[in-house]
Design an enzyme around this catalytic site. Structure first.
Site, PDB file in Angstrom:
ATOM      1  N   ASP A  17     -58.604 103.800  82.235  1.00  0.00           N
ATOM      2  CA  ASP A  17     -59.400 102.570  82.287  1.00  0.00           C
ATOM      3  C   ASP A  17     -59.183 101.794  83.578  1.00  0.00           C
ATOM      4  OD1 ASP A  17     -60.175 103.382  79.804  1.00  0.00           O
ATOM      5  OD2 ASP A  17     -58.836 102.028  78.724  1.00  0.00           O
TER       6      ASP A  17
ATOM      7  N   GLU B 118     -74.622 110.547  61.703  1.00  0.00           N
ATOM      8  CA  GLU B 118     -73.796 110.362  62.904  1.00  0.00           C
ATOM      9  C   GLU B 118     -72.670 111.393  63.030  1.00  0.00           C
ATOM     10  OE1 GLU B 118     -73.891 108.477  60.284  1.00  0.00           O
ATOM     11  OE2 GLU B 118     -71.937 107.683  59.715  1.00  0.00           O
TER      12      GLU B 118
ATOM     13  N   TYR C 102     -73.999 102.821  52.611  1.00  0.00           N
ATOM     14  CA  TYR C 102     -74.005 101.455  52.058  1.00  0.00           C
ATOM     15  C   TYR C 102     -75.227 100.689  52.556  1.00  0.00           C
ATOM     16  CZ  TYR C 102     -72.336  96.856  50.603  1.00  0.00           C
ATOM     17  OH  TYR C 102     -72.213  95.627  49.997  1.00  0.00           O
TER      18      TYR C 102
ATOM     19  N   LYS D 174     -64.783 104.670  75.247  1.00  0.00           N
ATOM     20  CA  LYS D 174     -63.943 105.496  76.116  1.00  0.00           C
ATOM     21  C   LYS D 174     -64.708 106.668  76.735  1.00  0.00           C
ATOM     22  CE  LYS D 174     -59.562 106.119  77.352  1.00  0.00           C
ATOM     23  NZ  LYS D 174     -58.614 105.040  77.671  1.00  0.00           N
TER      24      LYS D 174
END
Ligand code: XMP
Length: 530
Positions: A244, A188, A92, A386
């Site tokens: 985390d 990607e 796009y 992450k």
């Protein structure tokens, strides 16, 4: 050459990724970070002033679900094309670049989806000496991943074709002087074999970024910023044992040592030995100040008679807050609260605010914190994906097994015991779960699954052991493979492994007479049973 000043700011060589709503946008950002360059994802309608203040060394226009041929579809801010840095439009992003600069885009209801082989048209500084194959006429070919309906049919003035396929003759375009590039394929995704090399060349070669964004630099930078933020104040952290909060604990401990106090709430719904392991690693081995609140009884008493899953989540969440509040009020002089917020949370909540999120996973993390705490927030992982959190966890010396462990839901075994939660059930489930995980590790299957656990079913079933008849509980094994936890496939574990786990559970745990294996994928099933 990298100067000291640049080294001092690992954010200075930065790329701006403008988001048009594609599910691939976060993946683009992760790839750029992996190359060692800092980038941020912002909405496509970022203002001129914000773009100037951001000062990118390059801009990526990402993909999106809409069609540029439709009125009111999103456009890139005009300043993108006059700011003077290289621009890469993907899918796009390429189409809107073409449309905005005077080219043409044709809409189509037919999607081209999957592998394609594109033929490169001559030399340019984007696809330079990159090829997967050479055809019989000597043309270089690239294997790429396509996912689009619309396509560019006429290029704006000054552009040249970079690559094409028979069905999409302008699959890549370049304006050599301005250093504007457009690709219809997705560099990607790993299916585009040279995608990583193309992105790396764009970041380091064309945008001239230095690869400053490395785990060691990220840690050093985060430590410096935390020290600046909190000075000599004291910081409180709710430690859950998950990745985390553990990485935050290790990072803050390194940054401010004794100014950090952690509270670890044992709610009686943890996995086998989990509480002891957390205390051993953080309090004993690392010397972190950790207060352990043993609150099993309170949690279980409040859960008595509650069988609705959402209600159970609420009870567990509220009880967590009560305990956390109570424990933290005993600590004097705390000015800051640390949290393990990571970059996808930041992106999702920004998207939720502007209403631009297409798919938002809503999670009720235990640890929603009381609003009247009046503490400042320390969120040292706010910028990190992450995979970056895991890498800096290793950099900080946390063990691999802790940093790469499966996610565990905040409400813990509370949502893995169907219906009402009882201590007897939790104790049985803990044992069964430990056997399953142990066997997965032994068979080298733990890291091939994304999440694996046992679910307790409050129904009884008949079995025979020796000469005796048993009438005991049923458990189900659950193991899934997934990238994003939004969709998942049940893991095709070997029969032999399932057999070993089942035999061990039934033989070693009195109270279980039958083991089932859950063969439901998501959707339509969810990963957890509740
Ligand atoms: P589902 O069951 O929705 O799970 O397919 C997707 C992922 O989310 C985790 N999960 C939770 N995590 N609090 C959490 O912190 C929750 O209430 C919760 N519910 C599900 C689940 O373990 C899986 O990784």
């Amino acid at each position: 050459m990298v100067t000291d000043a640049q080294h001092n700011n690992i954010h200075s060589h930065r790329i701006l990724v403008l988001d048009f709503g594609s599910q691939y946008t976060q993946l683009i950002a992760r790839r750029i970070r992996e190359i060692g360059v800092y980038c941020e994802i912002r909405a496509f309608d970022m203002s001129e002033d914000e773009i100037k203040a951001f000062a990118p060394k390059g801009i990526i226009l990402a993909g999106g679900p809409e069609s540029v041929t439709e009125a009111g579809s999103p456009r890139a801010p005009e300043i993108v094309f006059s700011y003077g840095v290289p621009v890469l439009g993907i899918c796009y992003g390429m189409q809107t670049m073409a449309a905005q600069m005077g080219g043409a885009v044709q809409g189509s209801n037919e999607r081209e989806f999957g592998y394609a082989q594109i033929r490169l048209a001559g030399e340019n500084d984007f696809i330079k000496q990159t090829k997967d194959h050479v055809d019989s006429d000597g043309n270089a070919l690239l294997d790429v991943w396509m996912s689009h309906g619309d396509k560019v049919t006429a290029m704006p003035a000054g552009f040249e074709v970079m690559a094409g396929t028979p069905s999409c003759p302008i699959a890549g375009m370049v304006h050599k002087e301005k250093q504007f590039y457009g690709v219809q394929f997705h560099p990607e995704v790993t299916h585009t074999k040279q995608g990583g090399a193309l992105l790396e060349h764009f970041m380091l070669g064309i945008c001239r970024c230095d690869a400053l964004w490395t785990p060691a630099n990220i840690v050093e930078d985060a430590i410096e910023r935390v020290r600046e933020q909190v000075g000599t104040d004291h910081v409180l952290l709710g430690l859950s044992g998950g990745v985390d909060s553990s990485v935050v604990a290790a990072l803050l401990h390194k940054a401010i040592g004794a100014q950090l106090t952690c509270v670890f709430v044992d709610n009686g719904l943890l996995r086998k030995n989990e509480g002891d392991q957390v205390m051993e690693m953080f309090a004993k081995n690392m010397g972190v100040k950790v207060i352990r609140a043993n609150a099993e009884e309170l949690f279980l008493s409040r859960l008595q008679g509650v069988s609705d899953p959402e209600q159970k989540r609420k009870v567990i969440g509220n009880t967590f807050i009560d305990i956390f509040d109570e424990e933290s009020s005993k600590i004097d002089n705390v000015q800051w609260l640390a949290q393990g917020t990571i970059y996808p949370d930041v992106i999702e909540s920004a998207a939720a605010k502007t209403g631009k999120a297409h798919v938002i996973k809503s999670h009720h993390n235990v640890g929603g914190l009381p609003e009247d705490m009046k503490l400042g927030l320390v969120e040292p992982l706010r910028e990190l994906f992450k995979d970056e959190v895991r890498k800096i966890g290793l950099e900080l010396g946390l063990p691999y097994d802790m940093v790469y462990r499966h996610p565990f839901p905040g409400p813990g075994l509370g949502v893995r015991i169907l219906g009402e939660v009882k201590k007897e059930y939790a104790d049985i489930l803990r044992e069964a779960d430990a056997i399953f995980l142990e066997e997965l590790h032994k068979a080298d299957w733990y890291h091939k699954t994304s999440q694996a656990f046992v679910v307790f079913l409050p129904v009884k079933s008949v079995g025979v052991v020796g000469d005796g008849r048993r009438y005991e509980w049923v458990v189900s094994l659950r193991a899934v493979e997934t990238i994003d936890f939004m969709t998942a496939r049940w893991a095709h574990l070997p029969y032999e492994l399932l057999e070993t786990v089942s035999n061990r559970i039934i033989n070693e745990i009195s109270g279980i007479s039958r083991v089932a294996y859950d063969v439901s994928s998501k959707p339509p099933a969810t990963i957890e049973w509740e």
